[in-house]
Design a protein around this motif. Structure first.
Motif, mmCIF file in Angstrom:
data_model
loop_
_atom_site.group_PDB
_atom_site.id
_atom_site.type_symbol
_atom_site.label_atom_id
_atom_site.label_comp_id
_atom_site.label_asym_id
_atom_site.label_seq_id
_atom_site.Cartn_x
_atom_site.Cartn_y
_atom_site.Cartn_z
ATOM 1 N N VAL A 73 40.934 95.857 62.175
ATOM 2 C CA VAL A 73 41.295 94.693 61.354
ATOM 3 C C VAL A 73 40.835 94.971 59.923
ATOM 4 C CG1 VAL A 73 41.128 92.201 61.081
ATOM 5 C CG2 VAL A 73 40.985 93.216 63.373
ATOM 6 N N ILE A 74 41.742 95.462 59.104
ATOM 7 C CA ILE A 74 41.405 95.855 57.736
ATOM 8 C C ILE A 74 41.827 94.754 56.781
ATOM 9 C CG2 ILE A 74 41.853 97.542 55.911
ATOM 10 C CD1 ILE A 74 42.120 99.649 58.087
ATOM 11 N N ARG A 75 40.868 94.275 56.011
ATOM 12 C CA ARG A 75 41.078 93.153 55.093
ATOM 13 C C ARG A 75 41.025 93.632 53.649
ATOM 14 N NH1 ARG A 75 37.873 91.886 59.372
ATOM 15 N NH2 ARG A 75 38.391 90.003 60.582
ATOM 16 N N VAL B 110 38.455 86.919 48.868
ATOM 17 C CA VAL B 110 37.494 86.626 49.929
ATOM 18 C C VAL B 110 37.972 85.479 50.809
ATOM 19 C CG1 VAL B 110 35.141 85.850 50.411
ATOM 20 C CG2 VAL B 110 35.557 87.517 48.594
ATOM 21 N N LEU B 111 38.596 84.449 50.215
ATOM 22 C CA LEU B 111 38.961 83.245 50.963
ATOM 23 C C LEU B 111 40.161 83.466 51.883
ATOM 24 C CD1 LEU B 111 38.509 80.474 48.238
ATOM 25 C CD2 LEU B 111 36.926 81.139 50.060
ATOM 26 N N ALA B 112 41.145 84.226 51.444
ATOM 27 C CA ALA B 112 42.357 84.421 52.252
ATOM 28 C C ALA B 112 42.841 85.853 52.092
ATOM 29 C CB ALA B 112 43.445 83.430 51.843
ATOM 30 N N PRO B 113 42.075 86.830 52.613
ATOM 31 C CA PRO B 113 42.439 88.230 52.407
ATOM 32 C C PRO B 113 43.698 88.622 53.166
ATOM 33 C CG PRO B 113 40.641 88.065 53.970
ATOM 34 C CD PRO B 113 40.856 86.677 53.427
ATOM 35 N N ASP B 114 44.475 89.496 52.543
ATOM 36 C CA ASP B 114 45.579 90.116 53.276
ATOM 37 C C ASP B 114 44.992 91.028 54.339
ATOM 38 O OD1 ASP B 114 48.010 89.156 51.922
ATOM 39 O OD2 ASP B 114 47.165 90.166 50.176
ATOM 40 N N ILE B 115 45.733 91.160 55.454
ATOM 41 C CA ILE B 115 45.216 91.894 56.610
ATOM 42 C C ILE B 115 46.278 92.846 57.147
ATOM 43 C CG2 ILE B 115 44.396 91.683 59.000
ATOM 44 C CD1 ILE B 115 43.176 89.018 58.282
ATOM 45 N N THR B 116 45.827 94.018 57.561
ATOM 46 C CA THR B 116 46.662 94.912 58.354
ATOM 47 C C THR B 116 45.885 95.331 59.590
ATOM 48 O OG1 THR B 116 48.150 96.825 58.256
ATOM 49 C CG2 THR B 116 45.973 97.111 57.300
ATOM 50 N N LEU B 117 46.578 95.498 60.691
ATOM 51 C CA LEU B 117 45.983 96.041 61.904
ATOM 52 C C LEU B 117 46.308 97.522 61.937
ATOM 53 C CD1 LEU B 117 46.778 93.308 64.595
ATOM 54 C CD2 LEU B 117 44.714 93.617 63.239
ATOM 55 N N GLN B 118 45.300 98.328 61.688
ATOM 56 C CA GLN B 118 45.492 99.761 61.519
ATOM 57 C C GLN B 118 46.167 100.380 62.737
ATOM 58 O OE1 GLN B 118 41.880 102.071 60.981
ATOM 59 N NE2 GLN B 118 42.875 103.302 59.411
ATOM 60 N N GLY B 119 47.244 101.100 62.484
ATOM 61 C CA GLY B 119 47.958 101.770 63.551
ATOM 62 C C GLY B 119 48.794 100.868 64.418
ATOM 63 N N LEU B 120 48.999 99.600 63.999
ATOM 64 C CA LEU B 120 49.715 98.662 64.858
ATOM 65 C C LEU B 120 50.690 97.766 64.104
ATOM 66 C CD1 LEU B 120 50.096 97.551 67.721
ATOM 67 C CD2 LEU B 120 48.236 95.939 67.262
ATOM 68 N N SER B 121 50.215 97.016 63.106
ATOM 69 C CA SER B 121 51.093 96.037 62.460
ATOM 70 C C SER B 121 50.446 95.541 61.172
ATOM 71 C CB SER B 121 51.360 94.859 63.399
ATOM 72 O OG SER B 121 52.266 93.935 62.821
ATOM 73 N N HIS C 72 42.079 74.769 66.824
ATOM 74 C CA HIS C 72 41.840 75.828 65.847
ATOM 75 C C HIS C 72 42.737 77.012 66.167
ATOM 76 C CE1 HIS C 72 38.953 77.838 62.971
ATOM 77 N NE2 HIS C 72 39.580 78.892 63.473
ATOM 78 N N GLY C 73 43.575 77.402 65.222
ATOM 79 C CA GLY C 73 44.329 78.639 65.372
ATOM 80 C C GLY C 73 43.455 79.819 64.992
ATOM 81 N N GLN C 74 43.458 80.859 65.822
ATOM 82 C CA GLN C 74 42.587 82.016 65.555
ATOM 83 C C GLN C 74 43.354 83.308 65.798
ATOM 84 O OE1 GLN C 74 39.394 82.028 64.362
ATOM 85 N NE2 GLN C 74 39.551 84.258 64.269
ATOM 86 N N TRP C 75 43.511 84.090 64.744
ATOM 87 C CA TRP C 75 44.140 85.410 64.877
ATOM 88 C C TRP C 75 43.053 86.461 64.742
ATOM 89 C CZ3 TRP C 75 45.914 89.394 61.207
ATOM 90 C CH2 TRP C 75 46.796 90.307 61.788
ATOM 91 N N MET C 76 42.841 87.242 65.761
ATOM 92 C CA MET C 76 41.809 88.271 65.808
ATOM 93 C C MET C 76 40.411 87.649 65.695
ATOM 94 S SD MET C 76 43.775 90.769 66.461
ATOM 95 C CE MET C 76 42.686 92.183 66.419
ATOM 96 N N TYR C 77 39.555 88.130 64.795
ATOM 97 C CA TYR C 77 38.148 87.725 64.794
ATOM 98 C C TYR C 77 37.571 88.012 63.413
ATOM 99 C CZ TYR C 77 38.387 92.710 65.786
ATOM 100 O OH TYR C 77 38.721 94.041 65.747
ATOM 101 N N PRO C 78 36.480 87.327 63.044
ATOM 102 C CA PRO C 78 35.847 87.623 61.756
ATOM 103 C C PRO C 78 35.083 88.938 61.808
ATOM 104 C CG PRO C 78 34.577 85.975 62.924
ATOM 105 C CD PRO C 78 35.818 86.206 63.747
ATOM 106 N N ARG C 79 34.784 89.487 60.650
ATOM 107 C CA ARG C 79 34.140 90.801 60.570
ATOM 108 C C ARG C 79 32.796 90.845 61.297
ATOM 109 N NH1 ARG C 79 34.610 92.372 54.950
ATOM 110 N NH2 ARG C 79 36.533 93.360 55.640
#
Length: 359
Positions: A88-90, A95-106, A301-308
């Protein structure tokens, strides 16, 4: 270095020589020991899931390995350290709403695609480049244990949801969709967090029985009938008392009624975390009653993945023995057997099974 390459959606995966990653400031290079193969990997590679991927790409979301090189800004990480490579690369510029990529996936949106152009290549290669903060130390291990530590990737996703739902020790939690890989991991995580009881729902009676057998009397399985009202009442009746929180993890093919039954089984002032695939393949949403949510004080609460910070927390839980890994069946494959590995992962999609690429 050797790497698996996806050149086009629907094309066979290729194993080729690939340029070694070049480290910059704020980055590390890791020698990969093992990387997960998701059960739905073939759907991603065919294009059926519609994931945003900048091709060609080295697949592989998450890995375990040893640090090869660090940048000048690393103050504690050292070459030779065993690390979990968090996919989970941010972005670092919001800081408040970082763009995210899932390395090697999406990727998620245009900003995530920008990140992907630099950090897109995943763990199905001999070496991996990632941001310094995504290389999380797991402590000293023997090399043969590296594949087992890839289970972190399965545990972290439901941990993100249970953490968001505020699960507390002694509570009763409903894991909706517990017969999949992430759902089965959610049962283990909930127990490790101190849940008094886990009501585990799903469609596969054999898998539900296996969850009860592996985890003991604190787990109560419940098979869906497809009747929304009856299923909701059965969920409530299966619990030893009020259901304090719900973690919803159904797959994209599931009916919204399945999720709605679970959400509306929670007690007054209860909490719900939504992490499943409802609506990802089209179709309707949950259509939850506004008045019921308001009058019952239900938090959703909607939750995509997890915090760092979830990654070192989960490492600490594993180190403390709060979550066991011995019940997982692990199958490992070298890079040149990648097609076999993808097929194996699809055929063993339930709990307690882990398929890995080991460069």
């Amino acid at each position: 270095m050797k790497a698996v390459i996806l050149k086009a959606f629907g094309a066979p995966l290729a194993v080729e020589d690939h340029p070694d990653p070049e480290r910059g400031t704020g980055e590390v290079i890791v020698d990969v020991a093992a990387s997960r193969v998701l059960a739905y990997a073939s759907e991603v590679f065919s294009g059926a899931r519609g994931y945003l991927l900048h091709l060609p790409v080295v697949p592989g979301a998450g890995a375990v390995g040893r640090v090869r090189a660090v940048g000048p800004d690393a103050t504690r990480l050292r070459p030779g350290d065993w690390v979990y490579c968090d996919p989970v690369i941010r972005a670092r510029d919001d800081v408040l709403a970082p763009d995210i990529t899932l390395q090697g996936l999406s990727a998620r949106g245009p900003g995530g695609q920008m990140l992907q152009r630099h950090f897109g290549n995943g763990g199905w290669a001999e070496r991996l480049l990632l941001p310094t903060e995504n290389a999380v130390p797991i402590g000293d291990i023997v090399p043969d244990d590296a594949p087992r530590w890839c289970i972190l990737g399965m545990l972290l996703v439901p941990y993100g949801g249970l953490r968001a739902a505020g699960l507390r020790a002694g509570e009763t939690v409903l894991v909706n969709g517990a017969t999949g890989g992430f759902g089965g991991a959610a049962v283990a995580v909930a127990l490790g967090m101190g849940a008094a009881c886990v009501v585990a729902t799903g469609r596969n009676a054999e898998t539900l029985a296996a969850l009860e057998r592996v985890f003991g009397p604190r787990v109560r399985g419940l098979r869906f009938t497809g009747d929304e009202d009856a299923d909701r009442e059965a969920m409530i009746a299966r619990a030893p008392g009020p259901i304090d929180c719900v973690l919803d993890l159904p797959p994209p093919a599931a009916s919204p009624a399945w999720a709605r039954a679970a959400v509306m089984a929670v007690r007054r002032n209860g909490r719900v975390a939504l992490m499943g695939g409802i609506g990802m393949n089209g179709g309707g949403g949950l259509d939850l009653p506004y008045a019921w949510i308001m009058r019952n004080g239900v938090s959703i609460h909607g939750q995509w993945m997890y915090p760092r910070e979830a990654v070192p927390e989960m490492v600490a839980m594993l180190r403390a023995g709060l979550i066991g890994l011995d019940h997982y069946r692990i199958a490992t494959f070298p890079l040149d057997r990648v097609a076999e590995a993808v097929g194996h992962a699809a055929a063993h999609a339930g709990p307690f099974s882990l398929t890995l690429m080991c460069p």
